[in-house]
Scaffold this motif. Structure first.
Motif, PDB file in Angstrom:
ATOM      1  N   MET B   1       0.829  -1.214   0.000  1.00  0.00           N
ATOM      2  CA  MET B   1       0.000   0.000   0.000  1.00  0.00           C
ATOM      3  C   MET B   1       0.862   1.262   0.000  1.00  0.00           C
ATOM      4  O   MET B   1       0.547   2.252  -0.659  1.00  0.00           O
ATOM      5  N   ARG B   3       3.677   1.603  -1.495  1.00  0.00           N
ATOM      6  CA  ARG B   3       4.125   1.847  -2.872  1.00  0.00           C
ATOM      7  C   ARG B   3       3.032   2.554  -3.663  1.00  0.00           C
ATOM      8  O   ARG B   3       3.280   3.430  -4.471  1.00  0.00           O
ATOM      9  N   PHE B   4       1.773   2.133  -3.407  1.00  0.00           N
ATOM     10  CA  PHE B   4       0.654   2.744  -4.121  1.00  0.00           C
ATOM     11  C   PHE B   4       0.561   4.232  -3.802  1.00  0.00           C
ATOM     12  O   PHE B   4       0.403   5.075  -4.682  1.00  0.00           O
ATOM     13  N   SER B   7       3.278   6.082  -5.601  1.00  0.00           N
ATOM     14  CA  SER B   7       3.032   6.171  -7.036  1.00  0.00           C
ATOM     15  C   SER B   7       1.933   7.168  -7.342  1.00  0.00           C
ATOM     16  O   SER B   7       2.050   8.002  -8.231  1.00  0.00           O
ATOM     17  N   LEU B   8       0.852   7.107  -6.570  1.00  0.00           N
ATOM     18  CA  LEU B   8      -0.265   7.993  -6.831  1.00  0.00           C
ATOM     19  C   LEU B   8       0.129   9.443  -6.566  1.00  0.00           C
ATOM     20  O   LEU B   8      -0.259  10.349  -7.289  1.00  0.00           O
ATOM     21  N   ILE B  11       1.945  10.714  -9.526  1.00  0.00           N
ATOM     22  CA  ILE B  11       1.062  10.941 -10.659  1.00  0.00           C
ATOM     23  C   ILE B  11       0.238  12.203 -10.461  1.00  0.00           C
ATOM     24  O   ILE B  11       0.105  13.035 -11.347  1.00  0.00           O
ATOM     25  N   ALA B  15       0.075  15.770 -12.643  1.00  0.00           N
ATOM     26  CA  ALA B  15      -1.136  16.412 -13.141  1.00  0.00           C
ATOM     27  C   ALA B  15      -1.170  17.886 -12.757  1.00  0.00           C
ATOM     28  O   ALA B  15      -1.513  18.749 -13.542  1.00  0.00           O
ATOM     29  N   ILE B  18       1.369  20.609 -14.540  1.00  0.00           N
ATOM     30  CA  ILE B  18       1.179  21.191 -15.867  1.00  0.00           C
ATOM     31  C   ILE B  18       0.911  22.676 -15.794  1.00  0.00           C
ATOM     32  O   ILE B  18       1.156  23.392 -16.739  1.00  0.00           O
ATOM     33  N   PHE B  21       4.918  24.708 -14.257  1.00  0.00           N
ATOM     34  CA  PHE B  21       6.316  24.528 -14.630  1.00  0.00           C
ATOM     35  C   PHE B  21       6.934  25.883 -14.951  1.00  0.00           C
ATOM     36  O   PHE B  21       6.504  26.579 -15.857  1.00  0.00           O
ATOM     37  N   ILE B  28      13.934  24.707  -9.433  1.00  0.00           N
ATOM     38  CA  ILE B  28      14.912  24.057  -8.558  1.00  0.00           C
ATOM     39  C   ILE B  28      14.859  24.642  -7.142  1.00  0.00           C
ATOM     40  O   ILE B  28      15.297  24.008  -6.181  1.00  0.00           O
ATOM     41  N   SER B  29      14.295  25.835  -6.999  1.00  0.00           N
ATOM     42  CA  SER B  29      14.246  26.481  -5.681  1.00  0.00           C
ATOM     43  C   SER B  29      13.159  25.894  -4.786  1.00  0.00           C
ATOM     44  O   SER B  29      13.151  26.151  -3.579  1.00  0.00           O
ATOM     45  N   TYR B  30      12.251  25.110  -5.375  1.00  0.00           N
ATOM     46  CA  TYR B  30      11.088  24.668  -4.619  1.00  0.00           C
ATOM     47  C   TYR B  30      11.117  23.162  -4.353  1.00  0.00           C
ATOM     48  O   TYR B  30      11.646  22.390  -5.146  1.00  0.00           O
ATOM     49  N   ALA B 105       9.449  26.856  -0.745  1.00  0.00           N
ATOM     50  CA  ALA B 105      10.878  27.037  -1.008  1.00  0.00           C
ATOM     51  C   ALA B 105      11.688  26.055  -0.179  1.00  0.00           C
ATOM     52  O   ALA B 105      11.407  25.826   1.000  1.00  0.00           O
TER      53      ALA B 105
END
Lengths: 274, 131
Positions: B1, B3-4, B7-8, B11, B15, B18, B21, B28-30, B105
């Protein structure tokens, strides 16, 4: 348990593009990705239009550090001294030395790598590249002249002259101010760099570009970039507020240096201004 | 669990990322592994190229006011997502109470890159285009 984990993971992976598309749904970028490639006729010797870089990394190579030629001792020293905000050597810009952070010119080829609209205005005697990002105008002469190989006055964007080799528009440039970097990863060049860009329009909507940096002061052999891709944009994709034309994205020190850098960027990097 | 969950988290992070960025290398500061959800009051919003900025006050657990500085994407990216200057400024007037999600930061200073803004109606606002 393992099966359940895999099932959830696969579901999540299928869901991410859907989530992403929510954020992109209203954007030109999404429209550009979604639209089918047209089969419209095109003239490979006509590069006119508004293009945006859509394929490839924002550096010379497919990713930083790949296929970089051996550096000379001078080149290595300058590379070691550069402190970019991107890539495996990234440092917070507050403690770095990328001059772009203070709105200084990016130069080329770096500006060619940034994914923003660029209008190619093709005239009988020259091609003008009008960059939305930092609102830069660059002249590429195509009237038979050759670019001066060792001009007295250096330029941020060099001196450029072009010719056709078959269907490739080949641009040779010299006379660069050496304070710019080749790309956002801090690779140096000298004022003796010869820069060659090779543009090839392969269909109505797509143009390829390869960059060749020949700079014996910095690199043991010419550095050939990965092949970059440009996509033709419709006016609906790049225009804002129904105004047909490129947006103005000027990096003004009064906004960036006096406000963003001092009040956000630098504190985020641990540098506090009194 | 475990690992789940990891992973989530990755992901979901993708999302959200987007919209945030950053350019000029500021990412790199954050600390992208930490997400802070802050209840803040807008003190200033700057719709400026190439980085919009949101300044807001947050009351900490001791009741003291912390002055936060938030990095947003460019006006062009916001506008391409439908967030024009007037619309953005209307939503972010000084005194407006918001829920602001940031990657803070790494330096521990009250600064962060803003990943999500929710108004008092629970609506997400100022979602920009991927850089």
């Amino acid at each position: 348990m393992r099966t359940r984990f895999m099932t959830i993971l696969i579901f999540a992976m299928m869901t991410v593009p859907a989530l992403s598309s929510v954020g992109l749904a209203q954007t030109g970028q999404a429209a550009r990705r979604a639209k089918p490639k047209s089969n419209l006729p095109f003239d490979p010797h006509d590069l006119s239009g508004v293009w945006s870089r859509t394929g490839g990394d924002r550096g010379m190579s497919s990713r930083p550090g790949v296929n970089v030629p051996a550096m000379t001792p001078v080149g290595q020293k300058l590379f070691d001294a550069s402190k970019p905000g991107y890539g495996p050597r990234a440092v917070p810009p507050a403690t770095g030395n990328d001059i772009v952070g203070e709105c200084n010119p990016q130069g080329v080829p770096r500006l060619l790598f940034f994914p923003r609209p660029v209008e190619f205005i093709q005239l009988p005697n020259r091609l003008i590249q009008f960059f939305q990002w930092h609102r830069v105008l660059r002249e590429i002469w195509a009237d038979g002249r050759k670019a001066p190989t060792d001009p007295d006055t250096l330029r941020w964007y060099g001196y450029s002259a072009a010719r056709w080799e078959g269907d490739e528009f080949v641009v040779d440039s010299f006379g660069f101010d050496a304070r710019t970097w080749l790309d956002q990863y801090g690779y140096p060049h000298s004022d003796q760099m010869k820069l060659q860009e090779r543009y090839h329009r392969i269909d109505h909507d797509t143009m390829e570009m390869t960059i060749i940096v020949d700079d014996p002061k910095m690199y043991a052999k010419p550095w050939v970039s990965e092949k970059k891709t440009w996509s033709l944009l419709s006016k609906e994709e790049y225009s804002l507020d129904g105004w047909n034309g490129l947006a103005e994205e000027i990096c003004a020190p009064i906004d960036e240096v006096d406000n963003f850098d001092k009040r956000v960027r630098d504190p985020a990097g641990g540098v506090i201004h009194k | 669990m475990k690992r789940f969950v990891v992973s989530l988290s990755l992901i979901v992070g993708l999302a959200f990322s987007i919209t945030v960025f950053a350019h000029h290398g500021t990412n790199i500061s954050y600390d992208h592994s930490r997400t802070l959800v802050l209840k803040g009051t807008v003190t200033e919003f700057r719709y400026a190229n190439p980085h919009c900025q949101l300044y807001f006050d947050v009351k900490d657990e001791k009741g003291e006011i912390q002055h936060w500085a938030g990095e947003l994407t460019s006006p062009y990216n916001l506008a391409q997502g439908g967030w024009s200057r007037r619309r953005s400024e209307k939503e972010l007037q000084p005194g407006t109470e918001l829920t602001i999600t940031v990657w803070p930061a790494k330096a521990g200073t009250p600064a962060g890159v803003v990943t999500k803004i929710t108004n008092s109606k629970g609506e997400q606002i100022l979602s920009g285009r991927a850089e």
